[in-house]
Structure formats: C-alpha cells, structure tokens
Design an enzyme around this catalytic site. Structure first.
Site, PDB file in Angstrom:
ATOM      1  N   ASP A 211     -37.694 -50.307 -49.776  1.00 29.87           N
ATOM      2  CA  ASP A 211     -39.124 -50.007 -49.761  1.00 29.87           C
ATOM      3  C   ASP A 211     -39.444 -49.412 -51.136  1.00 29.87           C
ATOM      4  O   ASP A 211     -38.951 -48.330 -51.469  1.00 29.87           O
ATOM      5  CB  ASP A 211     -39.391 -48.992 -48.635  1.00 29.87           C
TER       6      ASP A 211
ATOM      7  N   THR B 184     -47.656 -48.334 -51.157  1.00 30.20           N
ATOM      8  CA  THR B 184     -46.832 -49.390 -51.764  1.00 30.20           C
ATOM      9  C   THR B 184     -47.394 -49.756 -53.128  1.00 30.20           C
ATOM     10  O   THR B 184     -46.650 -49.904 -54.106  1.00 30.20           O
ATOM     11  CB  THR B 184     -46.799 -50.632 -50.843  1.00 30.20           C
TER      12      THR B 184
ATOM     13  N   TYR C 137     -56.207 -51.947 -50.202  1.00 30.91           N
ATOM     14  CA  TYR C 137     -55.639 -52.972 -51.091  1.00 30.91           C
ATOM     15  C   TYR C 137     -56.369 -52.973 -52.439  1.00 30.91           C
ATOM     16  O   TYR C 137     -55.743 -52.873 -53.493  1.00 30.91           O
ATOM     17  CB  TYR C 137     -55.758 -54.331 -50.416  1.00 30.91           C
TER      18      TYR C 137
ATOM     19  N   LYS D 279     -54.597 -51.507 -55.685  1.00 30.80           N
ATOM     20  CA  LYS D 279     -54.271 -52.372 -56.816  1.00 30.80           C
ATOM     21  C   LYS D 279     -54.988 -51.920 -58.090  1.00 30.80           C
ATOM     22  O   LYS D 279     -54.469 -52.064 -59.200  1.00 30.80           O
ATOM     23  CB  LYS D 279     -54.653 -53.821 -56.488  1.00 30.80           C
TER      24      LYS D 279
END
Ligand code: UDP
Length: 343
Positions: free
Chosen positions: A64, A99, A152, A156
């Site tokens: 991860d 992430t 997202y 990003k």
C-alpha cells in the site's frame, strides 16, 4: 576472480497490477527493462500479471503506497497507484485521498533519495467541470472541493502540487501526465466506467445505462496509445516544467458511445436513462498540442477500432466466467448426487 553480476536497479510501477499499470509493466518488460511492481491489489489483480511472472525481469510486491515503505534504489518511478473509476474511488474516499497524497509523497521521497525521475499519473479530473473547451494544461480547472468526486480530483491536484514542490525544492525530475478517459482490454467487468459498462451490458443484451440524457461528452483513448504516451513522456529530455495532457481528442457524447457499442456488438440492448451522478462533468476533451510538440506523440487508434478490440476481450472474459459457473454447478450437482447415493 569471480565477477558478481549486480542486478540493475528496477523501474518501479506503483499500481502495476491495475488496468493501465499492467499494460505499462508488460510494455517495459518487452523493452527488456527490469520492473518492480507495487500494488495493494484493492482494484488491481494478480491475474493481470500472470504473463510477466516468469520472465525474470519482473517482481511483484504487495504494497500500500500510502503507508511508509523502503526500496533499495530505482531508476525511475511511474506512479499509477490509485483507483480511477468513480465507483471505486468513491467507495473509500478517505483512502483515495491518502493514496493520492501520501502515496505520491512516499514515492517522491524514494525518487529524491534515488536521484530517479518520477512520472505521476494525474487526471483530466483536475479540470473538474471545465469552463473552457478543449482543456489545455494552462487552464486551472473548476473543481467542487467538497463533493463526492473531490477525494479523487483534489487528491490528484494535491499530488500534482507535491510533485512540482519536489521539483522546485529538491530538484526531483518529475513528469505529470494528465490522463483522459482510457479504455481497453483488462478493464474489469465490474469496473463501473462507461466503456466497460456499456460493452458488458450490450454483450448480455441488458439495458445500456445512460446517466443523464447522454449529451455529456468524453474523449476516449485506447490503452496502447496511452502507454506509448507515458513511455515517451518518461523518456523525454529537456524542460518539462508543465503537466501534460495525454488522451485522444476525438470527442463523443455518451449517447453516441452507447449507439456505437450496440452497433459493434450487434446487441438487442435498449437504452435506459438513469440520474446523472453529482458533479459529473458536462464535457471533456484534451488539447494535446503540448504532447504533440514535446513528445511527437498522438493517439493512433480510432474509437471504432479500439472498441472492437475491447469487445473481443470482454466476449472472452464473459465466456470464461460462464464456463466457470457451469463447472461449479456441475460439480455441486455431482456432490449432491454422491451424497444422495451415500444416504
Ligand atoms: N456513464 C454512463 N453510464 C454508465 C457509466 C458512466 O452514462 O454506466 C457516464 C458518466 O455519467 C459520465 C461518463 O459516462 O458522464 C463517463 O463516466 P466514467 O465513469 O467512465 O468516467 P468519468 O469520465 O466520469 O470519470
């Protein structure tokens, strides 16, 4: 004296078990590059890597990227590690943000300490609901920072800003690719994005689910074209101080896509209209002038051709899953018969 052959430092592909990542790993191994693939297997799958496992130039590590980790050294990093389908990235939005942000930070640290370049897979989502059309890299975007897609989009965007801060503060060689809608073989049946949904629905003669009235547009890039763009970007030399759009500038409405898929599959499916998800961009089309000029890159596969290849892929996947289901039923029935005889 014995000569100890030292293995060359690998290229890291984070998210290498996913749709784009596995195609990239395959292409790099074809080019004789040694690859270390990192993936947490949340949306990626080891099945995507089967052909690479025995090549001797490919290693896989379940990792991860949002947790701290160490790598002995590398020649370069492709960071594709993040779910990209709205259905998947919204399923665990906090993890999506982590992430993107922590994952990119961890990889930038590895790039810094290894003196290696990092290519960041960013997204057309950074433009949000665009007020200019087509979107060029100089446009700053129009994103809802608190909506369902923000995990997202903003994740990003923050990752992009980290990349350029590492470039300015630490001299890390970063390349930020803004990837527009991409499709092709190895998308999952349950991916949730429009191309795979429509093809699977058409092949099953089920209703084609158009969200909204289908007048929203997207520009679809075939996976092989995109991978060539990523490679060209990573190999490029000279001043690369701007993000770069990678995508196919041919624009279609979602309704046109549905009709084309029905035609190409010869399906009996009808169109069905469902509510448009919140913050769904009305139009999206990349201006790829920068990629043309700096990389000499442009997509080559027209939508019709790319869809034909993708339809063949899904036909095979659906056939295999029907066969597996039949075998399971047959063996369950066999088990029942045996237990019946025993009684
Ligand atoms: N879409 C649709 N039906 C589906 C899946 C998606 O009409 O079954 C629409 C979606 O609302 C969006 C477009 O297709 O307008 C592209 O959606 P996708 O999830 O593929 O990617 P996005 O570009 O939104 O990230």
């Amino acid at each position: 004296m014995a000569v100890v052959s030292k293995e060359p430092a690998p290229l890291i592909v984070a998210g290498g078990a996913g749709f784009l990542g596995s195609h990239l790993c395959e292409r790099l191994v074809e080019l004789n590059t040694s690859v270390l693939c990192l993936d947490n297997l949340v949306t990626g799958s080891l099945a995507n890597l089967e052909a690479l496992m025995g090549t001797g130039r490919f290693r896989f590590r379940q990792q991860d990227i949002s947790s701290p980790f160490e790598i002995a050294g590398c020649r370069g990093i492709f960071n594709l590690g993040c779910p990209a389908s709205p259905v998947h990235y919204q399923a665990d939005p906090i993890s999506t943000t982590m992430t993107s942000v922590r994952g990119t930070y961890n990889l930038l640290e590895i790039a810094r300490t290894s003196g290696a370049p990092l290519l960041q897979a960013s997204t057309s989502e950074v433009y949000g609901e665009p007020a200019i059309h087509p979107q060029s890299e100089t446009y700053w975007g129009h994103v809802n920072p608190t909506g369902l897609r923000a995990c997202y989009d903003e994740g990003k965007r923050c990752a992009e800003s980290l990349c350029f801060d590492y470039q300015r503060q630490h001299g890390v060689d970063v390349r930020v690719a803004r990837i527009f809608n991409t499709y092709g073989p190895r998308m999952q049946v349950s991916d949730g994005r429009v191309v795979s949904n429509f093809i699977v629905q058409a092949l099953r003669n089920r209703p084609i689910t158009i969200y909204g009235d289908g007048s929203q547009t997207r520009s679809f890039c075939f996976v092989d074209d995109l991978i060539e763009g990523l490679l060209a970007f990573m190999l490029a030399t000279g001043e690369l101080r701007s993000p770069m759009n990678l995508g196919n500038p041919e624009e279609f409405t979602i309704r046109e896509l549905a009709e084309l898929v029905i035609e190409l599959t010869g399906s009996r499916s009808r169109l069905t209209f469902l509510p448009l998800p919140s913050d769904d961009p009305t139009q999206r089309c990349p201006d790829i002038d920068l990629a043309r000029r700096q990389l000499g890159w442009k997509p080559r596969v027209p939508l019709r051709k790319g869809l034909q290849i993708t339809i063949l892929y899904f036909e095979r996947v659906l056939l295999e899953s029907t066969r597996r289901a039949r075998r399971r039923i047959a063996s369950a029935q066999g088990g029942l018969e045996v237990s019946h005889v025993r009684r």
